[in-house]
Every structure is written in C-alpha cells, then in structure tokens.
Design a protein around this motif. Structure first.
Motif, PDB file in Angstrom:
ATOM      1  N   ASP A   1       0.841  -1.193   0.000  1.00 32.05           N
ATOM      2  CA  ASP A   1       0.000   0.000   0.000  1.00 32.05           C
ATOM      3  C   ASP A   1       0.881   1.249   0.000  1.00 32.05           C
ATOM      4  O   ASP A   1       1.762   1.397   0.844  1.00 32.05           O
ATOM      5  CB  ASP A   1      -0.903  -0.026   1.238  1.00 32.05           C
ATOM      6  CG  ASP A   1      -2.079   0.919   1.135  1.00 32.05           C
ATOM      7  OD1 ASP A   1      -1.846   2.131   0.966  1.00 32.05           O
ATOM      8  OD2 ASP A   1      -3.218   0.447   1.227  1.00 32.05           O
ATOM      9  N   ARG A   2       0.634   2.122  -0.947  1.00 27.97           N
ATOM     10  CA  ARG A   2       1.427   3.358  -1.091  1.00 27.97           C
ATOM     11  C   ARG A   2       1.442   4.169   0.203  1.00 27.97           C
ATOM     12  O   ARG A   2       2.422   4.849   0.515  1.00 27.97           O
ATOM     13  CB  ARG A   2       0.829   4.184  -2.235  1.00 27.97           C
ATOM     14  CG  ARG A   2       1.628   5.388  -2.634  1.00 27.97           C
ATOM     15  CD  ARG A   2       0.921   6.214  -3.699  1.00 27.97           C
ATOM     16  NE  ARG A   2       0.677   5.509  -4.935  1.00 27.97           N
ATOM     17  CZ  ARG A   2       1.504   5.495  -5.975  1.00 27.97           C
ATOM     18  NH1 ARG A   2       2.639   6.165  -5.924  1.00 27.97           N
ATOM     19  NH2 ARG A   2       1.196   4.833  -7.073  1.00 27.97           N
ATOM     20  N   ARG A   3       0.372   4.107   0.983  1.00 26.73           N
ATOM     21  CA  ARG A   3       0.272   4.897   2.214  1.00 26.73           C
ATOM     22  C   ARG A   3       1.283   4.465   3.278  1.00 26.73           C
ATOM     23  O   ARG A   3       1.516   5.185   4.249  1.00 26.73           O
ATOM     24  CB  ARG A   3      -1.143   4.784   2.804  1.00 26.73           C
ATOM     25  CG  ARG A   3      -2.213   5.356   1.896  1.00 26.73           C
ATOM     26  CD  ARG A   3      -3.596   5.033   2.404  1.00 26.73           C
ATOM     27  NE  ARG A   3      -3.863   3.604   2.257  1.00 26.73           N
ATOM     28  CZ  ARG A   3      -4.926   2.981   2.757  1.00 26.73           C
ATOM     29  NH1 ARG A   3      -5.822   3.649   3.457  1.00 26.73           N
ATOM     30  NH2 ARG A   3      -5.100   1.685   2.567  1.00 26.73           N
ATOM     31  N   LEU A   4       1.888   3.292   3.111  1.00 32.30           N
ATOM     32  CA  LEU A   4       2.844   2.775   4.090  1.00 32.30           C
ATOM     33  C   LEU A   4       4.296   2.925   3.646  1.00 32.30           C
ATOM     34  O   LEU A   4       5.197   2.445   4.312  1.00 32.30           O
ATOM     35  CB  LEU A   4       2.554   1.291   4.345  1.00 32.30           C
ATOM     36  CG  LEU A   4       1.166   0.982   4.895  1.00 32.30           C
ATOM     37  CD1 LEU A   4       0.958  -0.519   4.979  1.00 32.30           C
ATOM     38  CD2 LEU A   4       0.954   1.637   6.247  1.00 32.30           C
TER      39      LEU A   4
ATOM     40  N   SER B   1       0.262  -0.865  -5.145  1.00 32.49           N
ATOM     41  CA  SER B   1      -0.957  -1.664  -5.291  1.00 32.49           C
ATOM     42  C   SER B   1      -2.038  -0.970  -6.107  1.00 32.49           C
ATOM     43  O   SER B   1      -2.841  -1.634  -6.759  1.00 32.49           O
ATOM     44  CB  SER B   1      -1.516  -2.025  -3.914  1.00 32.49           C
ATOM     45  OG  SER B   1      -1.823  -0.855  -3.177  1.00 32.49           O
ATOM     46  N   ASP B   2      -2.040   0.357  -6.109  1.00 32.12           N
ATOM     47  CA  ASP B   2      -3.083   1.083  -6.838  1.00 32.12           C
ATOM     48  C   ASP B   2      -2.817   1.141  -8.340  1.00 32.12           C
ATOM     49  O   ASP B   2      -3.643   1.643  -9.093  1.00 32.12           O
ATOM     50  CB  ASP B   2      -3.249   2.491  -6.270  1.00 32.12           C
ATOM     51  CG  ASP B   2      -1.965   3.307  -6.300  1.00 32.12           C
ATOM     52  OD1 ASP B   2      -0.930   2.809  -5.814  1.00 32.12           O
ATOM     53  OD2 ASP B   2      -1.995   4.441  -6.797  1.00 32.12           O
ATOM     54  N   GLU B   3      -1.684   0.594  -8.806  1.00 26.59           N
ATOM     55  CA  GLU B   3      -1.335   0.640 -10.221  1.00 26.59           C
ATOM     56  C   GLU B   3      -1.404  -0.711 -10.922  1.00 26.59           C
ATOM     57  O   GLU B   3      -1.149  -0.796 -12.112  1.00 26.59           O
ATOM     58  CB  GLU B   3       0.088   1.189 -10.398  1.00 26.59           C
ATOM     59  CG  GLU B   3       0.240   2.625  -9.991  1.00 26.59           C
ATOM     60  CD  GLU B   3       1.644   3.161 -10.258  1.00 26.59           C
ATOM     61  OE1 GLU B   3       1.835   4.362 -10.044  1.00 26.59           O
ATOM     62  OE2 GLU B   3       2.542   2.388 -10.670  1.00 26.59           O
ATOM     63  N   ILE B   4      -1.706  -1.760 -10.184  1.00 26.99           N
ATOM     64  CA  ILE B   4      -1.680  -3.084 -10.797  1.00 26.99           C
ATOM     65  C   ILE B   4      -3.085  -3.670 -10.903  1.00 26.99           C
ATOM     66  O   ILE B   4      -4.014  -3.198 -10.257  1.00 26.99           O
ATOM     67  CB  ILE B   4      -0.748  -4.044 -10.025  1.00 26.99           C
ATOM     68  CG1 ILE B   4      -1.261  -4.282  -8.616  1.00 26.99           C
ATOM     69  CG2 ILE B   4       0.669  -3.517  -9.990  1.00 26.99           C
ATOM     70  CD1 ILE B   4      -0.627  -5.468  -7.960  1.00 26.99           C
TER      71      ILE B   4
END
Length: 83
Positions: A14-17, A53-56
């Motif tokens: 997760d990008r947020r982490l 994860s938001d790009e796959i």
C-alpha cells in the motif's frame, strides 16, 4: 492446502505505508517498478523493489483486515525483493 503460493506470497504494498518512492523501471507487461522504504520498520527495514498496489490489476490485490492493500506477486511479472 497452501503450497509455495501460500499467505507469504502476498506482500504489503500500500502506497500509504511507503516513503522515498522512486520509479526505477518497467516490467515486460508494462507495470511500473519502484524502489521504496517502509515508513514503519515493522513492515521491513531497508530499501525494497516492488509495485504500488493502486497501479496493478485488481486480481493481484487483496485488502487485509487493517484496510491496507497486499499484492500477490505470484500473479504479476515483478519480483518483490530487498535491494
């Protein structure tokens, strides 16, 4: 049962982490490959290579009970590794 593709195949992605996120390449299928560090060392210390994860494709992403995305790297053409 679970074999080699069991629960450990999914990595928290997760990008947020993450912090210090840098685009370092592209896989043969066109997925962006990044280097990054985790904000919290409980997820891992040092620099890693992987995806956001938001790009796959959604078939390779699951959401854990804590609300963060995990990526099943066995379903994409990028290797998650410490670099």
């Amino acid at each position: 049962g679970t074999g080699a593709g069991g629960p450990t195949a999914a990595q928290i992605s997760d990008r947020r982490l993450k912090k210090n996120i840098n685009l370092i390449g592209e896989s043969s299928s066109g997925l962006n490959i990044y280097s990054f560090k985790y904000i919290d060392n409980k997820h891992g210390e040092g620099t890693y290579q992987g995806v956001m994860s938001d790009e796959i494709p959604s078939y390779a992403v699951s959401v854990s009970p804590d609300g963060y995305d995990h990526v099943d790297y066995s379903k994409i053409d990028v290797n998650f590794k410490q670099i």
